[in-house]
Design an enzyme around this catalytic site. Structure first.
Site, mmCIF file in Angstrom:
data_model
loop_
_atom_site.group_PDB
_atom_site.id
_atom_site.type_symbol
_atom_site.label_atom_id
_atom_site.label_comp_id
_atom_site.label_asym_id
_atom_site.label_seq_id
_atom_site.Cartn_x
_atom_site.Cartn_y
_atom_site.Cartn_z
ATOM 1 N N GLU A 48 -25.727 0.285 -16.487
ATOM 2 C CA GLU A 48 -24.201 0.523 -17.449
ATOM 3 C C GLU A 48 -23.217 -0.097 -16.646
ATOM 4 O O GLU A 48 -22.118 -0.660 -16.839
ATOM 5 C CB GLU A 48 -23.728 2.190 -16.983
ATOM 6 C CG GLU A 48 -25.339 2.706 -18.216
ATOM 7 C CD GLU A 48 -24.591 2.049 -19.629
ATOM 8 O OE1 GLU A 48 -23.266 1.930 -19.621
ATOM 9 O OE2 GLU A 48 -25.125 2.767 -20.782
ATOM 10 N N GLN A 53 -16.866 -3.846 -18.949
ATOM 11 C CA GLN A 53 -15.844 -5.087 -19.224
ATOM 12 C C GLN A 53 -16.973 -6.477 -19.547
ATOM 13 O O GLN A 53 -16.466 -7.841 -19.399
ATOM 14 C CB GLN A 53 -15.333 -5.272 -17.819
ATOM 15 C CG GLN A 53 -14.489 -4.331 -17.445
ATOM 16 C CD GLN A 53 -13.104 -3.727 -17.825
ATOM 17 O OE1 GLN A 53 -12.517 -4.331 -18.877
ATOM 18 N NE2 GLN A 53 -12.938 -2.928 -17.148
ATOM 19 N N THR A 54 -18.194 -6.232 -19.463
ATOM 20 C CA THR A 54 -18.705 -7.304 -19.712
ATOM 21 C C THR A 54 -19.532 -6.945 -21.510
ATOM 22 O O THR A 54 -20.226 -6.282 -21.362
ATOM 23 C CB THR A 54 -19.973 -7.410 -18.565
ATOM 24 O OG1 THR A 54 -19.211 -7.669 -17.286
ATOM 25 C CG2 THR A 54 -20.032 -9.154 -19.204
ATOM 26 N N GLY A 92 -18.387 -10.861 -13.597
ATOM 27 C CA GLY A 92 -16.880 -11.309 -12.818
ATOM 28 C C GLY A 92 -16.706 -9.806 -12.215
ATOM 29 O O GLY A 92 -18.265 -9.274 -11.579
ATOM 30 N N TYR A 93 -15.645 -9.212 -12.029
ATOM 31 C CA TYR A 93 -15.758 -8.084 -11.117
ATOM 32 C C TYR A 93 -16.563 -7.724 -9.471
ATOM 33 O O TYR A 93 -17.497 -7.033 -10.422
ATOM 34 C CB TYR A 93 -15.427 -7.033 -12.465
ATOM 35 C CG TYR A 93 -14.788 -7.092 -13.642
ATOM 36 C CD1 TYR A 93 -13.175 -6.779 -13.805
ATOM 37 C CD2 TYR A 93 -14.566 -7.752 -14.578
ATOM 38 C CE1 TYR A 93 -12.302 -7.404 -14.718
ATOM 39 C CE2 TYR A 93 -13.880 -7.731 -15.828
ATOM 40 C CZ TYR A 93 -12.732 -8.115 -14.942
ATOM 41 O OH TYR A 93 -12.015 -7.957 -16.685
ATOM 42 N N TYR A 131 -16.910 7.692 -16.794
ATOM 43 C CA TYR A 131 -17.956 7.456 -18.266
ATOM 44 C C TYR A 131 -19.173 6.862 -17.920
ATOM 45 O O TYR A 131 -20.361 7.360 -18.456
ATOM 46 C CB TYR A 131 -16.826 5.876 -18.925
ATOM 47 C CG TYR A 131 -18.004 5.521 -19.069
ATOM 48 C CD1 TYR A 131 -18.302 5.294 -20.809
ATOM 49 C CD2 TYR A 131 -19.302 4.114 -18.433
ATOM 50 C CE1 TYR A 131 -19.768 4.607 -21.273
ATOM 51 C CE2 TYR A 131 -19.777 3.403 -19.639
ATOM 52 C CZ TYR A 131 -20.098 3.530 -20.924
ATOM 53 O OH TYR A 131 -20.977 2.986 -21.428
ATOM 54 N N ASP A 149 -15.597 5.134 -24.260
ATOM 55 C CA ASP A 149 -15.854 3.048 -23.303
ATOM 56 C C ASP A 149 -15.117 3.450 -24.024
ATOM 57 O O ASP A 149 -14.208 4.031 -25.304
ATOM 58 C CB ASP A 149 -16.778 2.282 -23.412
ATOM 59 C CG ASP A 149 -17.652 2.478 -24.582
ATOM 60 O OD1 ASP A 149 -17.338 3.172 -25.134
ATOM 61 O OD2 ASP A 149 -18.704 1.645 -24.262
ATOM 62 N N GLU A 193 -25.416 6.738 -27.452
ATOM 63 C CA GLU A 193 -25.828 5.407 -27.904
ATOM 64 C C GLU A 193 -25.365 4.867 -28.316
ATOM 65 O O GLU A 193 -25.173 3.932 -29.283
ATOM 66 C CB GLU A 193 -26.754 4.759 -26.773
ATOM 67 C CG GLU A 193 -27.154 5.005 -25.891
ATOM 68 C CD GLU A 193 -29.220 3.744 -25.095
ATOM 69 O OE1 GLU A 193 -28.817 3.158 -24.769
ATOM 70 O OE2 GLU A 193 -29.848 4.351 -25.963
ATOM 71 N N CYS A 203 -18.543 -0.537 -36.589
ATOM 72 C CA CYS A 203 -16.857 -0.298 -36.455
ATOM 73 C C CYS A 203 -16.111 -1.144 -35.016
ATOM 74 O O CYS A 203 -15.886 -0.941 -34.134
ATOM 75 C CB CYS A 203 -16.376 0.624 -35.976
ATOM 76 S SG CYS A 203 -14.938 2.266 -35.743
HETATM 77 FE FE1 SF4 Z 1 -15.157 2.622 -37.987
HETATM 78 FE FE2 SF4 Z 1 -15.456 2.111 -40.556
HETATM 79 FE FE3 SF4 Z 1 -17.380 3.731 -39.759
HETATM 80 FE FE4 SF4 Z 1 -14.842 4.503 -39.970
HETATM 81 S S1 SF4 Z 1 -15.739 3.828 -41.443
HETATM 82 S S2 SF4 Z 1 -16.307 4.448 -38.399
HETATM 83 S S3 SF4 Z 1 -13.795 2.777 -39.721
HETATM 84 S S4 SF4 Z 1 -17.007 1.159 -39.557
#
Ligand code: SF4
Length: 377
Positions: A48, A53-54, A92-93, A131, A149, A193, A203
């Site tokens: 974690e 950031q990676t 980094g960081y 987090y 996050d 997760e 997403c």
């Molecule tokens: Fe993300 Fe699209 Fe799923 Fe909505 S439907 S959670 S915008 S991938």
């Protein structure tokens, strides 16, 4: 306004169905990552911290090397900080590595080698924020703790069509409250997760793959066609840029002068070619002479330019100009650095350098032409 503090309506959402759909998807699609094979708190914590950031693909080889060298929290606590920084080199960081080392020592020396199982206990360790504490508590100890996050913020902002600015503290606080409400009791680990994995692989920030999303039926932003406009983020102020100089100072026997950055500063504990930030109106050469005098108390002659490195940090960008230099007066003293040393060119790889200085070393080795040859690289 809901009790989460956001202007969203939770009533139409069927939480049990949402849990079922995401958990089933994650059970079937979870990527096989080295830190998922064993839910040992030490390994969860290490992964974690590295993942902050990676990217996952960047972290995998670092994680494997780190665990091979420090298989237990005791091994990490007993190691010199220099060894830890060297293994961290390029990730980094670097404050993460220093905090990791300090936290390992606290766990071993004050907690009998056991990580605390609660969010509060974990947050008392160096380098562990809310987090990371939530991730360790839920993944390693099965606690009903939320995580939030960048990936989770994006998924929640779309799922519930959050129109408030996700950079605002009040919005983040409200999203934490929402994340907490959403945790399915007894299943926080796979739920957290699953949310993070969905944000990473489906997403995504640009062009989310909604047609193949396992929770599309629950997603308000998708239903409204505004998923690409969520999360809402006010434009950032322009990132400042600085010109920075670095001196590759060599002496007659070919050894190079390197300095260790102060531990309490950015990139603390790493070694570098000394130098610093150019003042307004100053030439690069004058800047370098002034910086070296301030940092090490010596005078130098600035010779040919070796090369230029551009690099972006979180809050600013730099252009680093490296010059071949020679010592013309004085003996180095650690005035504005933690330490200094003359190092043979072949020994530079024994020290941990930031990525910018590694690029200078690579230039000296590969493309430094006459300068690199003069240095024996
Ligand atoms: Fe993300 Fe699209 Fe799923 Fe909505 S439907 S959670 S915008 S991938």
């Amino acid at each position: 306004m809901t009790d989460t503090g956001l202007h969203i309506d939770l009533d139409p959402h069927d939480f049990p169905a949402l849990h079922r759909d995401l958990l089933a998807w994650f059970a079937a699609h979870a990527a096989d990552l080295p830190w998922r094979r064993d839910r040992d708190p030490y390994l969860v914590w290490l992964s974690e911290i590295m993942l902050q950031q990676t990217q996952v693909t960047t972290v995998i080889p670092y994680f494997e090397r780190f665990v091979a060298r420090f298989p237990t929290v005791e091994a990490l606590a007993a190691a010199p900080l220099d060894d830890v920084l060297k293994l961290w080199e390029g990730l980094g960081y670097y404050s993460r590595a220093r905090n990791l080392h300090r936290a390992a020592q606290v766990v071993v020396q004050e907690l009998g080698g056991q990580f605390p199982p609660t969010v509060e206990g974990l947050m008392a360790l160096p380098g562990i924020g809310r987090y990371t504490a939530g991730a360790i508590a839920s993944l390693a100890f099965g606690a009903d703790a939320p995580v939030l996050d960048g990936n989770v913020i994006r998924v929640l902002a779309r799922l519930f069509d959050v129109a408030e600015d996700a950079r605002e503290t009040a919005t983040l606080k409200a999203l934490w409250a929402l994340a907490e409400r959403l945790v399915p009791p007894g299943q926080a680990g796979p739920w957290n997760e699953g949310l993070m994995e969905l944000g990473r692989t489906v997403c995504t920030p640009k062009s989310p793959n909604c047609p193949h999303c396992p929770i599309a039926a629950h997603c308000t932003a998708f239903a409204l066609g505004v998923q690409e406009q969520r999360p809402v983020k006010a434009p950032k102020a322009r990132t400042p840029h600085y010109d920075v100089t670095a001196a590759v100072i060599t002496r007659d026997d070919g050894q190079v002068l390197i300095a260790q950055r102060p531990l309490d500063k950015m990139l603390g504990g790493l070694w570098e070619f000394p130098g610093g930030k150019r003042e307004p109106g100053e030439s690069l050469q004058a800047c370098l002479r002034r910086e070296i005098r301030e940092e090490l108390g010596i005078d130098i002659e600035v010779g040919a330019q070796i090369g230029t490195v551009r690099h972006g940090y979180t809050h600013f960008r730099i252009t680093l100009y490296a010059f071949a230099c020679t010592l013309t007066g004085g003996t180095p003293q650690a005035i504005q650095c933690a330490a200094w040393t003359w190092a043979a060119p072949d020994d530079l790889e024994l020290y941990a350098f930031p990525v910018t200085d590694q690029k200078i070393i690579a230039m000296l080795r590969d493309g430094g032409g006459q300068i690199g040859m003069d240095l024996g690289l």
